[in-house]
Enzyme design. Structure first.
Site, short mmCIF file in Angstrom:
data_model
loop_
_atom_site.label_atom_id
_atom_site.label_comp_id
_atom_site.label_asym_id
_atom_site.label_seq_id
_atom_site.Cartn_x
_atom_site.Cartn_y
_atom_site.Cartn_z
N ARG A 130 -6.00 -75.04 -104.58
CA ARG A 130 -4.79 -74.65 -103.83
C ARG A 130 -3.51 -75.34 -104.31
NH1 ARG A 130 -8.45 -75.19 -99.48
NH2 ARG A 130 -9.30 -73.14 -98.92
N LYS A 152 8.27 -70.28 -112.34
CA LYS A 152 7.61 -68.97 -112.39
C LYS A 152 6.35 -69.12 -113.26
CE LYS A 152 11.29 -65.58 -111.68
NZ LYS A 152 12.08 -64.49 -112.29
N GLU A 194 18.18 -66.41 -125.37
CA GLU A 194 18.23 -66.83 -123.96
C GLU A 194 19.38 -67.83 -123.75
OE1 GLU A 194 16.48 -65.45 -121.60
OE2 GLU A 194 14.69 -64.61 -122.54
N LYS A 236 20.21 -73.20 -115.54
CA LYS A 236 18.99 -72.68 -114.92
C LYS A 236 18.62 -73.52 -113.70
CE LYS A 236 14.63 -70.56 -115.18
NZ LYS A 236 13.62 -69.84 -115.90
N ARG A 250 19.16 -65.60 -108.51
CA ARG A 250 18.26 -65.90 -109.64
C ARG A 250 18.06 -64.67 -110.52
NH1 ARG A 250 12.74 -69.59 -110.00
NH2 ARG A 250 12.38 -69.12 -112.19
N ASN A 254 18.17 -62.50 -115.38
CA ASN A 254 17.53 -61.36 -116.06
C ASN A 254 18.54 -60.49 -116.80
OD1 ASN A 254 14.87 -61.97 -115.24
ND2 ASN A 254 15.33 -61.16 -113.21
N HIS A 257 17.52 -57.95 -119.45
CA HIS A 257 16.07 -57.81 -119.38
C HIS A 257 15.61 -56.40 -119.02
CE1 HIS A 257 16.23 -62.10 -119.86
NE2 HIS A 257 14.93 -62.26 -119.71
N HIS A 261 13.04 -55.19 -121.48
CA HIS A 261 11.63 -54.94 -121.14
C HIS A 261 11.21 -53.54 -121.57
CE1 HIS A 261 11.60 -58.28 -117.84
NE2 HIS A 261 11.22 -58.74 -119.02
N HIS A 274 10.23 -61.17 -127.25
CA HIS A 274 10.94 -61.03 -125.98
C HIS A 274 12.44 -61.33 -126.14
CE1 HIS A 274 11.76 -61.37 -121.70
NE2 HIS A 274 12.22 -62.60 -121.89
P1 NAD Z 1 4.68 -68.23 -127.34
O1 NAD Z 1 4.25 -69.17 -126.31
O2 NAD Z 1 3.75 -67.12 -127.71
O3 NAD Z 1 5.06 -69.05 -128.65
C1 NAD Z 1 5.50 -68.35 -129.79
C2 NAD Z 1 4.75 -68.78 -131.05
O4 NAD Z 1 5.22 -70.04 -131.47
C3 NAD Z 1 3.26 -68.94 -130.85
O5 NAD Z 1 2.57 -68.47 -131.98
C4 NAD Z 1 3.08 -70.44 -130.71
O6 NAD Z 1 1.81 -70.90 -131.07
C5 NAD Z 1 4.13 -70.93 -131.68
N1 NAD Z 1 4.66 -72.26 -131.42
C6 NAD Z 1 5.00 -72.80 -130.24
N2 NAD Z 1 5.59 -73.98 -130.43
C7 NAD Z 1 5.60 -74.21 -131.74
C8 NAD Z 1 6.09 -75.27 -132.54
N3 NAD Z 1 6.76 -76.29 -132.02
N4 NAD Z 1 5.92 -75.19 -133.87
C9 NAD Z 1 5.31 -74.12 -134.42
N5 NAD Z 1 4.84 -73.07 -133.73
C10 NAD Z 1 5.00 -73.12 -132.39
O7 NAD Z 1 6.07 -67.53 -126.96
P2 NAD Z 1 7.35 -68.01 -126.12
O8 NAD Z 1 8.45 -67.19 -126.63
O9 NAD Z 1 7.47 -69.47 -126.10
O10 NAD Z 1 6.97 -67.56 -124.64
C11 NAD Z 1 6.80 -66.21 -124.30
C12 NAD Z 1 6.15 -66.16 -122.95
O11 NAD Z 1 7.00 -66.80 -121.99
C13 NAD Z 1 5.90 -64.76 -122.43
O12 NAD Z 1 4.61 -64.67 -121.92
C14 NAD Z 1 6.93 -64.60 -121.31
O13 NAD Z 1 6.48 -63.73 -120.30
C15 NAD Z 1 7.05 -66.02 -120.83
N6 NAD Z 1 8.31 -66.31 -120.15
C16 NAD Z 1 8.22 -66.91 -118.93
C17 NAD Z 1 9.38 -67.25 -118.25
C18 NAD Z 1 9.28 -67.98 -116.94
O14 NAD Z 1 10.29 -68.15 -116.26
N7 NAD Z 1 8.10 -68.45 -116.57
C19 NAD Z 1 10.63 -66.98 -118.82
C20 NAD Z 1 10.69 -66.38 -120.06
C21 NAD Z 1 9.51 -66.05 -120.74
N1 GLY Z 2 13.33 -66.24 -116.67
C1 GLY Z 2 13.94 -65.82 -115.47
C2 GLY Z 2 13.68 -66.73 -114.32
O1 GLY Z 2 13.11 -67.78 -114.47
O2 GLY Z 2 14.01 -66.40 -113.22
#
Ligand code: NAD
Ligand code: GLY
Length: 373
Positions: A130, A152, A194, A236, A250, A254, A257, A261, A274
């Site tokens: 939990r 998130k 971003e 943020k 918040r 987006n 987005h 998307h 993305h």
């Molecule tokens: P990712 O986590 O897939 O990383 C991208 C690539 O970079 C991967 O192959 C990873 O292994 C590699 N990598 C990471 N760090 C590295 C480093 N220091 N050196 C070399 N390679 C490295 O992609 P991302 O863009 O970081 O994240 C995308 C995800 O984030 C999506 O699932 C998206 O939905 C999510 N997201 C979440 C939020 C949120 O608020 N929670 C906001 C935006 C995006």
């Molecule tokens: N990435 C958008 C949010 O965190 O709300």
């Protein structure tokens, strides 16, 4: 030149937490940060990562726990690299490890990776017994300026991205700009998209700074990165503190987005990152805003030029039909009661949410955007 250490806080009352930003701080700052933000934490630690990131940085994390007077039980688990592993199946594998290792409610989950690892680890932390504490060590620029902050957490479902998740704030975020030295340029660009978003939606001065400092950012200059990350996280943090569960402002995060998307979905989440889709989405939002008379052509073109200067795409895939656009945008999570919502820039450093955009306006913007190809 290295950048000085800086700290921000996400002000959420008793759940207030720090974001520590510095160059080469991973090993030395991890334990102090853990002790400061989680004084009562237990000895069981699970570090979640993937083979790509672990190959570079897992040792630094493990090293931080060695020779400490508290006898830590540090377990690590690597999930395969890629968005498709942000899944219920992987989540279940992690839960199996926690059960097998008999991790209790005082354990700490450490996310070492990009947004995929961070979102999954956060969701594990939100739901194991939990809810347990999570410490985020984001290693992509996108994760450092966006996904690691704000709580998130989610995994994907075959029916859509991030459909299963929870709001669960981390206990702390540790951002080491040095880890970006190994990040591929394309991933760096996705993070810069971003960062540009924050300049457009909330900070005209930062937008101008980005116009003047794009090359140092692309060159991974530590001081430029530290400034861009600090400013982005500060924006943020402010937005999240004011509207943690996205009841209102918040949603401004987006920007770009809704269009973005649709591009990601139309290209099966494979050919566009993305951040790249968001970059083009922000260009389309700027075009729509200009068409509506909220901003003039000079500011619209400044937005497009800035995005282009980061070598990000500004034109959507020409093969997407208007019907595809409308269908995919109507599935967006921001749709409320069947009405699409768009975040549009309304002036330097300002953006607003609009739910009265007509099909005719969208068609015009899509056609205008495609015509730039
Ligand atoms: P990712 O986590 O897939 O990383 C991208 C690539 O970079 C991967 O192959 C990873 O292994 C590699 N990598 C990471 N760090 C590295 C480093 N220091 N050196 C070399 N390679 C490295 O992609 P991302 O863009 O970081 O994240 C995308 C995800 O984030 C999506 O699932 C998206 O939905 C999510 N997201 C979440 C939020 C949120 O608020 N929670 C906001 C935006 C995006
Ligand atoms: N990435 C958008 C949010 O965190 O709300």
């Amino acid at each position: 030149m290295t950048a000085p250490l800086s700290t921000l806080h996400v002000e959420l009352g008793t759940r207030r937490y720090p974001i520590l930003i510095g160059d080469g701080i991973l090993s030395e700052q991890l334990l102090p940060l853990l002790h400061e933000s989680l004084p009562q934490h237990g000895r069981n630690i699970l570090v979640l990562s993937n083979p790509t990131v672990a190959g570079h940085y897992l040792n630094a994390v493990l090293h931080a726990f060695q020779n400490h007077d508290k006898a830590y039980n540090v377990h690590h688990m690597l999930i395969p690299d890629g968005e498709s592993y942000k899944s219920l199946a992987t989540y279940s594998d992690v839960m199996d490890v926690l059960v097998k290792q008999r991790f209790d409610r005082d354990c700490v989950i450490i996310a070492l990776g990009g947004g995929v690892v961070g979102d999954l680890a956060g969701f594990v932390a939100a739901t194991w017994q939990r809810g347990v504490q999570c410490l985020q060590i984001p290693t992509t620029l996108l994760a450092q300026v966006d996904s690691s902050v704000g709580g998130k957490t989610a995994v994907n479902h075959p029916g859509g991205k991030n459909l299963i998740g929870a709001f669960h704030q981390p206990a702390a975020v540790l951002i080491d700009t040095q880890v970006l030295t190994t990040l591929p340029d394309r991933e760096l660009g996705a993070g810069i998209a971003e960062i540009i978003k924050y300049g457009i939606m909330a900070d005209a001065e930062f937008f101008r700074w980005l116009q003047q400092n794009m090359q140092p950012l692309l060159d991974k200059d530590p001081q430029a990165l530290a400034h861009a990350i600090h400013t982005s996280c500060a924006i943020k943090a402010r937005v999240v503190a004011a509207d943690e569960t996205e009841q209102g402002q918040r949603a401004l995060l987006n920007l770009g987005h809704t269009f973005g998307h649709a591009i990601e979905a139309a290209t099966q989440y494979s050919s566009w990152l993305h951040g790249e889709a968001v970059a083009t989405g922000m260009v389309m939002a700027a075009r729509l805003s200009c068409l509506r008379g909220f901003i003039g052509t000079t500011y619209r073109d400044a937005i497009i030029d800035l995005i282009q200067s980061a070598h990000l795409p500004t034109v959507p895939p020409i093969a997407m039909s208007i019907d595809t656009w409308l269908e995919l945008m109507s599935r967006d999570k921001k749709v409320k009661d069947g009405t699409m919502r768009f975040i549009l820039p309304t002036g330097p450093g300002a953006a607003e949410i609009f739910s009265n955009v007509t099909q005719a306006e969208l068609t015009r913007v899509i056609n205008e955007s495609i015509a730039q190809a």
